[in-house]
Design a protein around this motif. Sequence first.
Motif, short mmCIF file in Angstrom:
data_model
loop_
_atom_site.label_atom_id
_atom_site.label_comp_id
_atom_site.label_asym_id
_atom_site.label_seq_id
_atom_site.Cartn_x
_atom_site.Cartn_y
_atom_site.Cartn_z
N HIS A 36 -7.81 -67.17 37.67
CA HIS A 36 -8.06 -66.58 38.98
C HIS A 36 -9.46 -66.90 39.48
CE1 HIS A 36 -9.56 -64.07 35.84
NE2 HIS A 36 -10.10 -63.19 36.66
N CYS A 37 -9.56 -67.34 40.71
CA CYS A 37 -10.86 -67.72 41.27
C CYS A 37 -11.74 -66.51 41.53
CB CYS A 37 -10.67 -68.53 42.55
SG CYS A 37 -10.08 -67.56 43.96
N TRP A 38 -11.17 -65.33 41.74
CA TRP A 38 -11.94 -64.19 42.25
C TRP A 38 -12.85 -63.51 41.23
CZ3 TRP A 38 -6.62 -64.78 42.60
CH2 TRP A 38 -5.81 -64.02 41.77
N GLN A 39 -12.79 -63.90 39.96
CA GLN A 39 -13.80 -63.40 39.00
C GLN A 39 -15.18 -63.93 39.35
OE1 GLN A 39 -14.28 -61.27 36.10
NE2 GLN A 39 -16.32 -62.00 36.65
N GLY A 40 -15.24 -65.11 39.95
CA GLY A 40 -16.53 -65.76 40.15
C GLY A 40 -17.37 -65.22 41.29
N ASP A 41 -16.74 -64.44 42.21
CA ASP A 41 -17.52 -63.94 43.35
C ASP A 41 -17.20 -62.49 43.68
OD1 ASP A 41 -15.01 -64.16 44.54
OD2 ASP A 41 -15.85 -64.78 46.46
N ASP A 42 -16.60 -61.77 42.73
CA ASP A 42 -16.30 -60.34 42.90
C ASP A 42 -15.31 -60.08 44.03
OD1 ASP A 42 -18.35 -60.32 41.02
OD2 ASP A 42 -19.86 -59.61 42.45
N VAL A 43 -14.36 -60.99 44.22
CA VAL A 43 -13.26 -60.87 45.19
C VAL A 43 -13.76 -60.89 46.63
CG1 VAL A 43 -10.96 -59.83 45.42
CG2 VAL A 43 -12.36 -59.22 43.48
N LYS A 44 -14.92 -61.47 46.87
CA LYS A 44 -15.47 -61.49 48.24
C LYS A 44 -14.71 -62.46 49.13
CE LYS A 44 -18.76 -59.86 49.71
NZ LYS A 44 -18.91 -58.63 50.51
N GLY A 45 -14.42 -63.66 48.65
CA GLY A 45 -13.78 -64.67 49.49
C GLY A 45 -14.77 -65.25 50.48
N PHE A 46 -14.24 -66.09 51.38
CA PHE A 46 -15.11 -66.82 52.31
C PHE A 46 -14.77 -66.60 53.78
CE2 PHE A 46 -14.73 -69.69 48.49
CZ PHE A 46 -15.92 -69.27 47.92
N ASP A 47 -13.84 -65.67 54.07
CA ASP A 47 -13.44 -65.52 55.47
C ASP A 47 -13.92 -64.23 56.12
OD1 ASP A 47 -11.79 -63.66 54.25
OD2 ASP A 47 -9.95 -64.35 55.24
N GLN A 48 -14.70 -63.43 55.38
CA GLN A 48 -15.26 -62.22 55.97
C GLN A 48 -16.44 -61.76 55.11
OE1 GLN A 48 -14.87 -58.64 54.80
NE2 GLN A 48 -14.45 -59.50 52.77
N ASP A 49 -17.30 -60.93 55.69
CA ASP A 49 -18.50 -60.51 54.98
C ASP A 49 -18.56 -59.00 54.83
OD1 ASP A 49 -20.84 -61.18 53.61
OD2 ASP A 49 -22.09 -60.72 55.36
N GLY A 50 -17.42 -58.34 54.97
CA GLY A 50 -17.40 -56.89 54.85
C GLY A 50 -17.14 -56.44 53.43
N PRO A 51 -16.95 -55.13 53.26
CA PRO A 51 -16.69 -54.60 51.91
C PRO A 51 -15.26 -54.84 51.48
CG PRO A 51 -16.58 -52.84 53.54
CD PRO A 51 -17.01 -54.08 54.29
N LEU A 52 -15.01 -54.68 50.18
CA LEU A 52 -13.64 -54.72 49.69
C LEU A 52 -12.90 -53.48 50.16
CD1 LEU A 52 -14.07 -55.84 45.97
CD2 LEU A 52 -13.05 -57.16 47.82
N THR A 53 -11.65 -53.67 50.58
CA THR A 53 -10.80 -52.55 50.95
C THR A 53 -9.43 -52.76 50.32
OG1 THR A 53 -9.93 -53.60 52.95
CG2 THR A 53 -11.99 -52.36 53.18
N GLY A 54 -8.56 -51.75 50.50
CA GLY A 54 -7.20 -51.88 49.99
C GLY A 54 -7.06 -51.41 48.56
N GLY A 55 -7.88 -50.46 48.15
CA GLY A 55 -7.77 -49.91 46.80
C GLY A 55 -8.43 -50.76 45.74
N ILE A 56 -9.20 -51.78 46.17
CA ILE A 56 -9.86 -52.68 45.22
C ILE A 56 -11.34 -52.34 45.15
CG2 ILE A 56 -10.53 -55.09 44.83
CD1 ILE A 56 -7.92 -55.94 46.05
N GLN A 57 -11.89 -52.39 43.97
CA GLN A 57 -13.32 -52.13 43.80
C GLN A 57 -13.86 -52.96 42.65
OE1 GLN A 57 -14.32 -48.07 42.83
NE2 GLN A 57 -16.37 -48.24 43.68
N ALA A 58 -14.93 -53.70 42.91
CA ALA A 58 -15.64 -54.43 41.86
C ALA A 58 -16.94 -53.70 41.58
CB ALA A 58 -15.92 -55.87 42.28
N THR A 59 -17.19 -53.39 40.32
CA THR A 59 -18.39 -52.64 39.97
C THR A 59 -19.40 -53.55 39.28
OG1 THR A 59 -17.34 -51.96 37.90
CG2 THR A 59 -17.16 -50.46 39.76
N GLY A 60 -20.66 -53.31 39.62
CA GLY A 60 -21.74 -54.09 39.03
C GLY A 60 -22.37 -55.03 40.05
N ASN A 61 -23.54 -55.51 39.70
CA ASN A 61 -24.26 -56.44 40.58
C ASN A 61 -25.03 -57.44 39.73
OD1 ASN A 61 -25.16 -57.50 43.02
ND2 ASN A 61 -26.97 -56.19 43.06
#
Length: 419
Positions: A36-61
């Motif tokens: 899965h590609c989304w481990q590498g960027d905390d599920v951010k993706g490249f099409d928006q710059d907002g927070p994660l929504t939809g019951g998903i949460q990545a913890t840590g920085n």
Amino acid sequence: MNQTERYESAKELYRGLGIDTDQVIRRLKEIPVSLHCWQGDDVKGFDQDGPLTGGIQATGNYPGRARTPEELMEDMEMAMSLMPGKKKLNLHASYAVFENGEYADRDQLEPKHFAKWVEFAKKHHMGIDFNPTFFSHAKVKDGLTLTSPDKETREFWIRHGKACIRISEYFAKETGIPCVMNIWIGDGFKDVPADRLGPRLRYRESIEAILAEPYDPKLVKPCVESKVFGIGVESYTAGSAEFALSFAATHQGVLPLMDNGHYHPTEMVSDKIPALLCFFPEIALHVTRPVRWDSDHVVLFDDETREIAKEIVRNNALNRVYIALDYFDASINRISAWTVGFRSFQKALLSALLTPAELLKGLQDENRMSELMMLQEEIKLYPLGDVWNEYCRQCGVEGGQGWFEKVKAYEQDVLSKRK
């Protein structure tokens, strides 16, 4: 005793169980696991710059998160260089790559927006799996997508799903490997709803509308994934286990996808695998590690991971089960997280292949339960590690913990320079 001598000794021990370790290694090299590609960027993706929504949460920085497609691909290449075995690439639609100032909303995505990923996959001889992204977007209305009572909202997300069908077929044609396209939504309610049926009826109709998009079932493998609950939707999720399983069972060619974090803590996906194999020609998995809930911790070589692999192998279902990993930990080095999780599942597959399944089944069928228990326990101490090291050697990667030195060097040379 050197590594070669240790392997030869292990080989003899397993031969006593009727296991050919050379054959096991050859077989393991051909089992694809989707990374899965989304481990590498905390599920951010490249099409928006907002927070994660939809019951998903990545913890840590943890420092060094990939910020661009180029950085994400570079990090994946680094992680894959430390992993033995055959890989597929698992993408979310939010990882579309836009160039020269171009942008397309999710309902307007086209194959060209993923051409860079196809190029990446071909470079590494991988197939591609795909996931429409029904979260983290302005068109998620009141936390709802395909179940929304607002027709305009539903139609937007249906168009997105149809676009993903077309992109999935593009992936399969380009790579020559079928694409597993997984439909998952986080739609639900924080508190007890007044209507449980309505959202599920709308969800069913929405998925049916998506799957009305023409596709070749030999190339695209649509799945429906369930969820028990998510952050902000603790009381009700439309895509429950009963809903997803029933939809797959009543719609030809649709696979049930089980994520082992998407069930109640006492439910075991390993036990569900053989039950589904009784009725479905093919099924799909997302392998994660839930800690009390669907927390998407890095996969370890733990009991349930071993049992999942064991059920796939001993039921001769390696060609019937599509295996993918799904976790995202932002509290530790992301390259290490990718690598530990992938290697852990490879170890689980190896352990399953080294288990004398027919011998153990025979003892069970003959009701020789004392002998069965004894042998199952003794096998746990067989020299799996020596076979693992030989497998890694043949794959050109470090068998022991030495690979982590490369992760530390990469963090120092690359990740630490990202701001």
